[in-house]
Enzyme design. Structure first.
Site, PDB file in Angstrom:
ATOM      1  N   TYR A   1       1.184  -1.460   0.175  1.00  0.00           N
ATOM      2  CA  TYR A   1       0.083  -0.186  -0.563  1.00  0.00           C
ATOM      3  C   TYR A   1       0.568   1.052  -0.002  1.00  0.00           C
ATOM      4  CZ  TYR A   1      -3.418   4.108   1.026  1.00  0.00           C
ATOM      5  OH  TYR A   1      -4.009   4.791   1.249  1.00  0.00           O
TER       6      TYR A   1
ATOM      7  N   TRP B   1       0.934   5.648  -1.433  1.00  0.00           N
ATOM      8  CA  TRP B   1       0.896   7.039  -2.725  1.00  0.00           C
ATOM      9  C   TRP B   1       1.578   6.917  -3.689  1.00  0.00           C
ATOM     10  CZ3 TRP B   1      -2.467  10.776  -3.076  1.00  0.00           C
ATOM     11  CH2 TRP B   1      -3.446  10.696  -2.006  1.00  0.00           C
TER      12      TRP B   1
HETATM   13  N1  LIG Z   1      -1.695  18.520   2.782  1.00  0.00           N
HETATM   14  C1  LIG Z   1      -2.043  17.179   3.094  1.00  0.00           C
HETATM   15  N2  LIG Z   1      -3.290  16.828   2.592  1.00  0.00           N
HETATM   16  C2  LIG Z   1      -3.809  15.202   1.921  1.00  0.00           C
HETATM   17  C3  LIG Z   1      -3.218  14.340   2.929  1.00  0.00           C
HETATM   18  C4  LIG Z   1      -1.834  14.429   3.499  1.00  0.00           C
HETATM   19  O1  LIG Z   1      -1.108  14.124   3.916  1.00  0.00           O
HETATM   20  N3  LIG Z   1      -1.824  16.222   3.715  1.00  0.00           N
HETATM   21  N4  LIG Z   1      -3.877  12.826   2.584  1.00  0.00           N
HETATM   22  C5  LIG Z   1      -4.364  13.053   2.135  1.00  0.00           C
HETATM   23  C6  LIG Z   1      -5.046  11.356   2.397  1.00  0.00           C
HETATM   24  S1  LIG Z   1      -4.713  10.273   1.437  1.00  0.00           S
HETATM   25  C7  LIG Z   1      -6.153  11.551   2.725  1.00  0.00           C
HETATM   26  S2  LIG Z   1      -7.104   9.621   2.658  1.00  0.00           S
HETATM   27  C8  LIG Z   1      -7.152  12.608   3.166  1.00  0.00           C
HETATM   28  C9  LIG Z   1      -7.490  12.133   5.092  1.00  0.00           C
HETATM   29  O2  LIG Z   1      -8.108  13.217   4.951  1.00  0.00           O
HETATM   30  P1  LIG Z   1      -9.586  13.521   6.387  1.00  0.00           P
HETATM   31  O3  LIG Z   1      -9.711  11.716   6.618  1.00  0.00           O
HETATM   32  O4  LIG Z   1     -10.936  14.339   5.551  1.00  0.00           O
HETATM   33  O5  LIG Z   1      -8.623  14.550   7.109  1.00  0.00           O
HETATM   34  P2  LIG Z   1      -8.244  14.376   8.986  1.00  0.00           P
HETATM   35  O6  LIG Z   1      -7.062  15.384   8.582  1.00  0.00           O
HETATM   36  O7  LIG Z   1      -7.485  13.282   8.838  1.00  0.00           O
HETATM   37  O8  LIG Z   1      -9.012  14.805   9.079  1.00  0.00           O
HETATM   38  C10 LIG Z   1      -9.812  15.779   9.267  1.00  0.00           C
HETATM   39  C11 LIG Z   1     -10.920  16.406  10.478  1.00  0.00           C
HETATM   40  O9  LIG Z   1     -11.340  15.789  10.817  1.00  0.00           O
HETATM   41  C12 LIG Z   1     -12.204  15.892  11.741  1.00  0.00           C
HETATM   42  N5  LIG Z   1     -11.964  14.495  12.740  1.00  0.00           N
HETATM   43  C13 LIG Z   1     -11.718  13.938  13.307  1.00  0.00           C
HETATM   44  N6  LIG Z   1     -11.706  12.894  14.158  1.00  0.00           N
HETATM   45  C14 LIG Z   1     -13.679  13.562  13.506  1.00  0.00           C
HETATM   46  C15 LIG Z   1     -14.278  12.940  14.639  1.00  0.00           C
HETATM   47  O10 LIG Z   1     -14.341  12.018  15.564  1.00  0.00           O
HETATM   48  N7  LIG Z   1     -15.653  13.591  14.350  1.00  0.00           N
HETATM   49  C16 LIG Z   1     -15.556  14.961  14.061  1.00  0.00           C
HETATM   50  N8  LIG Z   1     -16.850  14.454  13.770  1.00  0.00           N
HETATM   51  N9  LIG Z   1     -14.581  15.478  13.126  1.00  0.00           N
HETATM   52  C17 LIG Z   1     -13.464  14.876  13.836  1.00  0.00           C
HETATM   53  C18 LIG Z   1     -10.563  16.367  12.289  1.00  0.00           C
HETATM   54  O11 LIG Z   1     -10.976  17.830  12.575  1.00  0.00           O
HETATM   55  C19 LIG Z   1      -9.208  16.612  11.246  1.00  0.00           C
HETATM   56  O12 LIG Z   1      -9.109  17.786  11.171  1.00  0.00           O
HETATM   57  O13 LIG Z   1      -6.073  13.549   2.720  1.00  0.00           O
HETATM   58  C20 LIG Z   1      -5.727  13.779   2.088  1.00  0.00           C
HETATM   59  N10 LIG Z   1      -5.239  15.156   1.644  1.00  0.00           N
HETATM   60  N1  LIG Z   2      -2.393   7.867  12.737  1.00  0.00           N
HETATM   61  C1  LIG Z   2      -2.806   8.054  11.137  1.00  0.00           C
HETATM   62  N2  LIG Z   2      -1.954   6.898  10.600  1.00  0.00           N
HETATM   63  C2  LIG Z   2      -2.202   7.722   9.419  1.00  0.00           C
HETATM   64  C3  LIG Z   2      -3.474   8.380   8.417  1.00  0.00           C
HETATM   65  C4  LIG Z   2      -4.332   8.641   9.992  1.00  0.00           C
HETATM   66  O1  LIG Z   2      -4.936   9.692   9.360  1.00  0.00           O
HETATM   67  N3  LIG Z   2      -4.001   8.689  11.937  1.00  0.00           N
HETATM   68  N4  LIG Z   2      -4.149   8.500   7.795  1.00  0.00           N
HETATM   69  C5  LIG Z   2      -4.124   7.249   6.581  1.00  0.00           C
HETATM   70  C6  LIG Z   2      -3.746   7.286   4.979  1.00  0.00           C
HETATM   71  S1  LIG Z   2      -5.413   8.576   5.268  1.00  0.00           S
HETATM   72  C7  LIG Z   2      -3.056   7.030   4.443  1.00  0.00           C
HETATM   73  S2  LIG Z   2      -3.589   7.343   3.001  1.00  0.00           S
HETATM   74  C8  LIG Z   2      -1.566   6.404   4.748  1.00  0.00           C
HETATM   75  C9  LIG Z   2      -0.597   6.854   3.657  1.00  0.00           C
HETATM   76  O2  LIG Z   2       0.692   6.000   3.650  1.00  0.00           O
HETATM   77  P1  LIG Z   2       1.807   6.197   2.657  1.00  0.00           P
HETATM   78  O3  LIG Z   2       1.315   6.438   1.157  1.00  0.00           O
HETATM   79  O4  LIG Z   2       2.457   4.460   2.413  1.00  0.00           O
HETATM   80  O5  LIG Z   2       2.407   7.443   2.419  1.00  0.00           O
HETATM   81  P2  LIG Z   2       3.811   8.269   2.077  1.00  0.00           P
HETATM   82  O6  LIG Z   2       4.575   9.212   2.539  1.00  0.00           O
HETATM   83  O7  LIG Z   2       2.954   8.408   0.459  1.00  0.00           O
HETATM   84  O8  LIG Z   2       4.800   6.796   1.436  1.00  0.00           O
HETATM   85  C10 LIG Z   2       4.680   7.121   0.000  1.00  0.00           C
HETATM   86  C11 LIG Z   2       6.147   6.017  -0.480  1.00  0.00           C
HETATM   87  O9  LIG Z   2       6.376   6.490  -1.492  1.00  0.00           O
HETATM   88  C12 LIG Z   2       8.113   6.736  -2.302  1.00  0.00           C
HETATM   89  N5  LIG Z   2       7.993   7.421  -3.571  1.00  0.00           N
HETATM   90  C13 LIG Z   2       7.708   7.927  -4.013  1.00  0.00           C
HETATM   91  N6  LIG Z   2       7.777   8.095  -5.502  1.00  0.00           N
HETATM   92  C14 LIG Z   2       8.253   6.945  -5.153  1.00  0.00           C
HETATM   93  C15 LIG Z   2       7.951   7.060  -6.836  1.00  0.00           C
HETATM   94  O10 LIG Z   2       8.275   7.264  -7.876  1.00  0.00           O
HETATM   95  N7  LIG Z   2       9.271   5.069  -6.684  1.00  0.00           N
HETATM   96  C16 LIG Z   2       8.592   4.724  -5.969  1.00  0.00           C
HETATM   97  N8  LIG Z   2       8.865   3.029  -5.752  1.00  0.00           N
HETATM   98  N9  LIG Z   2       7.957   5.279  -4.255  1.00  0.00           N
HETATM   99  C17 LIG Z   2       7.828   6.224  -4.413  1.00  0.00           C
HETATM  100  C18 LIG Z   2       7.880   7.642  -0.812  1.00  0.00           C
HETATM  101  O11 LIG Z   2       9.218   8.550  -0.848  1.00  0.00           O
HETATM  102  C19 LIG Z   2       7.603   7.341   0.301  1.00  0.00           C
HETATM  103  O12 LIG Z   2       7.843   6.298   1.410  1.00  0.00           O
HETATM  104  O13 LIG Z   2      -1.186   7.106   6.279  1.00  0.00           O
HETATM  105  C20 LIG Z   2      -2.152   6.684   7.208  1.00  0.00           C
HETATM  106  N10 LIG Z   2      -1.942   6.542   8.121  1.00  0.00           N
HETATM  107 MO   LIG Z   3      -5.399   8.396   2.916  1.00  0.00          MO
END
Ligand SMILES: Nc1nc2c(c(=O)[nH]1)N[C@H]1C(S)=C(S)[C@@H](COP(=O)(O)OP(=O)(O)OC[C@H]3O[C@@H](n4cnc5c(=O)[nH]c(N)nc54)[C@H](O)[C@@H]3O)O[C@H]1N2
Ligand SMILES: Nc1nc2c(c(=O)[nH]1)N[C@H]1C(S)=C(S)[C@@H](COP(=O)(O)OP(=O)(O)OC[C@H]3O[C@@H](n4cnc5c(=O)[nH]c(N)nc54)[C@H](O)[C@@H]3O)O[C@H]1N2
Ligand SMILES: [Mo]
Length: 772
Positions: free
Chosen positions: A116, A118
């Protein structure tokens, strides 16, 4: 000095041009069509900083000795030993022979390649797709289903709405909401912070434009979240600072109060739902003796009972829309807020009407709620997977710890295979997984772990063989996905760093060793594949939608082209018009509010109707401490570009900032900017305290994604990584999703030794890869 060249490129955070002079990146500029470009584009120079890049293939010393001597390998010493350099030829030979050995001796299920992550937004060099394509040619692998982002949500919606469309970007579009909605209930966030990113790239960031229309129209917006500033201030929302993980109680009470007042839409419930009796009986307290009143919810949520009742009166009287962020289902029992919101929307009865009903994940990514792309998107075919083995994505530690153990998923029972080899390309489990100390124990078990990444991530440092991939800047690719308004050329900007190779080329090297090179490449090289993938999209757009796109050369020259999209979409319009002609693909053909399947399964953690099920740890008044929300970081994507300027700007004293309410800080004698230790029974980390009224008392917020940096004794994490604290529990036996947002912690001012985490990381890295 030669002229500055502008090279078209894209990342998950948008489309931009890389300014290159004499082979070096001197700047970036967003495309002019993007109304709200992400500042993260200013961080991409971190990718070409050699400090944390893997320069050549490497192997862990004792693993390599054992392998070269033909002895069995094991995981002891993983993450502690030195790495030694290898030639690409030997690296290919070793990895291919491990794949062969494991599949022949133990079967393909013993290779975990769920992998898994991104990775890059490029659809061709997309590392997990390339890995799976290659392994499918040699018998398959154990994969994963769903994502860390959303698992509980889609699992319950597939069963209750017949598809996960409503939470992956095909609910009503936000322009329709901005035009028609009168009362908007926002559970979680509508955050420009998260909308910066979109999986596979994005052209125009439109969330703020739509929010402006909502503000201009004077829509009543009720923002229900423990955190205030995840909805821009200028929207003028009322903030309801709810206790984390208690939203289901509020949704149930709103539904019950609507019904008590006789304002529920009986016709809608009868015509469009099944099992509503079970749900309504539960709301009334017939099944458990507790009526789900406003007072009942007020006690659980910390909100005001009269305000809940007033809102219940307004919802059916106006055009009302409920939005629920993805974050709410990344919590224990995360299925429930998604299902309860559907129950509430059904009681209101406006599903299928413009600006009414419910939708999930708006703004969680930039394309969520934007105009919906219609044509297919470019992708590398992964071919047919010959074996079935899979895990729910967030059960990786369970897989490694419980070979042969049973698990349930969406109502069926499966078994974890025994894992001998792990191949991770394009993801960082030591970023994304919960309870990293538990993962560390499980990670020692497989015989071989391969990590393919451009950077020395915490996962790479814990591998046996490390294969250096180029970043997208060093090769040609193509961006655009099912929620992207454009197809974008990702043109090579700089030469590969060190001996790094493109993901495609790495898998070609392995495919050759494994004797499947021709099937793997189908005779195409990089540009051949890009042309092929683009042309498929172009023909599809032309044939199905009469949407003309230039030929590949025209596209490559132009840099990006729009795909056909649908605006002003209202979800379930056809179902509402005629539920017999357009039934849902659920057990009843209707919206499921009482489930036969779940009634048969008798799960204690996912009942037959939406229900309030308290999580294992939360602010229930029974335990001391704070509810930790580990949200997405503002200045980077997960752990990527961690040392880039937009990421560093969010840190303080070199550490991630733990945001907390000044009243809580005062009780603990913690000053703004002080170093704090955050801990619980699972782990312990340092962070810098940041005092703010935007976080409700009792709650603390620590973003994800700082690079895991343990102190010498391995007990204290130095950079502020919340996943040493979060629990590795599933949302439920039904969805098995990530439950990171269910986490209680303790906090104290810290005045012990606190080395700078970046210096510390870099020193450990130099020790691990020092050439001996
Ligand atoms: N800049 C930036 N943007 C991203 C990402 C990133 O790494 N960086 N990651 C991307 C990815 S992979 C994903 S999946 C999305 C995730 O997108 P989201 O899941 O929407 O993002 P989060 O930041 O986890 O949470 C958003 C807000 O939900 C609220 N929240 C948390 N728990 C609760 C709860 O129990 N109840 C209520 N009512 N509110 C709650 C909090 O205010 C929190 O700041 O973001 C994406 N966008
Ligand atoms: N506590 C907590 N944990 C969370 C979350 C949360 O809300 N709370 N959110 C979760 C969510 S929604 C997500 S989506 C995950 C995200 O988790 P990941 O998707 O595993 O996080 P990334 O840091 O985006 O990892 C991508 C990796 O790909 C590598 N990469 C970039 N470009 C390339 C390329 O061209 N080739 C190769 N081979 N590698 C490359 C980067 O260096 C990096 O190591 O985290 C989850 N973890
Ligand atoms: Mo995510």
């Amino acid at each position: 000095m030669s002229d500055v060249k502008a090279v078209q490129h894209a990342s998950h955070w948008g489309a931009y041009r890389v300014l290159v002079q004499d082979g070096r990146i001197v700047g970036t500029e967003p495309i002019p069509e993007d109304p709200a470009p992400s500042p993260i584009i200013g961080s991409i120079t971190d990718w070409v900083d050699p400090a944390r890049r893997i320069a050549q293939p490497m192997a862990r010393e004792s693993w390599l000795e054992a392998k070269r001597a033909g002895r069995p390998t094991d995981g002891s010493g993983r993450g502690q030993e030195r790495f030694v350099p290898l030639s690409w030829e030997e690296a290919f030979r070793l990895v291919a022979s491990e794949i062969d050995r494991v599949r022949q001796d133990h079967g393909n299920d013993a290779i975990f390649a769920g992998s898994y992550g991104w990775t890059s937004c490029g659809r061709f060099h997309h590392a997990p797709s390339q890995l799976k394509r290659m392994l499918n040619l040699v018998g398959g692998y154990t994969g994963h289903v769903d994502t860390y982002s959303i698992a509980a949500g889609p699992a319950i919606l597939r069963h209750t709405l017949g598809s996960d469309e409503a939470c992956v970007g095909k609910a009503s579009t936000f322009d329709a909401i901005a035009e028609h909605t009168q009362t908007l209930l926002v559970f979680g966030a509508l955050a420009p912070r998260t909308a910066q990113n979109e999986a596979g790239g994005i052209g125009a960031h439109t969330l703020e434009e739509n929010l402006k229309r909502i503000a201009e129209r004077g829509v009543r917006v009720v923002h229900i979240s423990p955190v205030k500033d995840d909805l821009p201030e200028w929207v003028g929302a009322e903030w309801w600072p709810i206790r984390p993980n208690s939203d289901t109680a509020l949704m149930l009470a709103l539904a019950q109060e609507i019904r008590r007042a006789g304002n529920h839409d009986l016709t809608f419930l009868e015509r469009y739902t099944s099992g509503a009796d079970l749900f309504l009986d539960y709301l009334a307290g017939h099944s458990d003796g507790v009526e789900k009143t406003a007072e009942w919810a007020a006690t659980l949520t910390g909100l005001d009972a009269q305000a809940i009742r007033d809102l219940a009166a307004q919802l059916p009287a106006t055009r009302s829309m409920i939005t629920v962020s993805w974050s709410l289902q990344r919590a224990q029992h995360g299925e429930q807020p998604y299902w309860a919101a559907l129950g509430l929307a059904s009681v209101i009865g406006q599903i299928g009407l413009p600006g009414g009903g419910v939708g999930y994940g708006y703004g969680s990514l930039g394309g969520m709620g934007a105009a919906i792309p219609l044509s297919r998107s470019p992708s590398l075919p992964q071919l047919t997977k010959p074996n079935r083995a899979f895990i729910p994505v967030a059960r990786i530690t369970d897989l490694l710890l419980n070979p042969g153990g049973a698990f349930d998923y969406e109502g069926k029972t499966y078994r974890y295979p025994e894992t001998r080899m792990v191949y991770w390309a394009g993801g960082n489990p030591y970023h994304h997984h919960q309870d990293l100390n538990r993962l560390e124990r499980a990670w020692a078990r497989p015989e071989t772990i391969v990590v393919q990444d451009p950077c020395w991530t915490a996962a790479a440092l814990r591998a046996d063989i490390v294969l250096p991939a180029t970043t997208s800047l060093e090769r040609n690719d193509i961006a655009g996905n099912r929620r992207c308004d454009l197809i974008i050329a990702m043109q090579k900007a700089v030469e590969p760093l060190g001996e790094a190779r493109n993901d495609f080329d790495i898998f070609c090297g392995l495919a050759k060793e494994l004797g499947v090179l021709e099937d793997f490449t189908e005779g195409r090289d990089e540009m051949g594949w890009l042309r092929h993938m683009y042309e498929k999209v172009r023909h599809n757009s032309q044939e199905r939608f009469g949407h003309a796109m230039p030929d590949f050369d025209g596209f490559w020259e132009a840099g990006y082209v729009p795909v056909p999209t649908k605006e002003n979409h209202t979800y379930l319009e056809a179902f509402r018009a005629d539920p017999d002609a357009s039934p849902l693909t659920t057990e009843s053909g209707r919206i499921v509010l009482g489930s036969q399947l779940l009634a048969e399964r008798c799960y204690e953690d996912c009942l037959a109707h939406p229900a309030w099920l308290p999580p294992q740890e939360w602010l229930d008044g029974k335990r001391a401490g704070f509810h930790l929300l580990s949200n997405q970081p503002t200045g980077r994507l997960h752990s990527q570009l961690h040392q880039g300027p937009t990421s560093l700007a969010e840190k303080r004293n070199g550490r991630e900032q733990l945001r907390l309410n000044p009243a809580d800080a005062e009780k603990l004698a913690i000053a703004d900017g002080a170093t704090v230790r955050v801990w619980n029974e699972r782990g312990s980390c340092l962070a810098t305290a940041s005092l703010t009224d935007a976080v409700t008392p009792g709650v603390v917020v620590l973003p994800t994604g700082s690079w895991l940096t343990y102190s010498q004794d391995g007990r204290l994490e130095l950079s502020g990584n919340p996943n040493v604290l979060t629990p590795d529990v599933p949302t439920s036996s039904f969805g098995q999703g990530c439950a990171a947002h269910t986490c209680m912690v303790q906090i104290e001012a810290y005045d012990g030794p606190a080395p700078d985490p970046t210096d510390y990381y870099d020193r450990s890295l130099r020790q691990a890869v020092a050439q001996g």
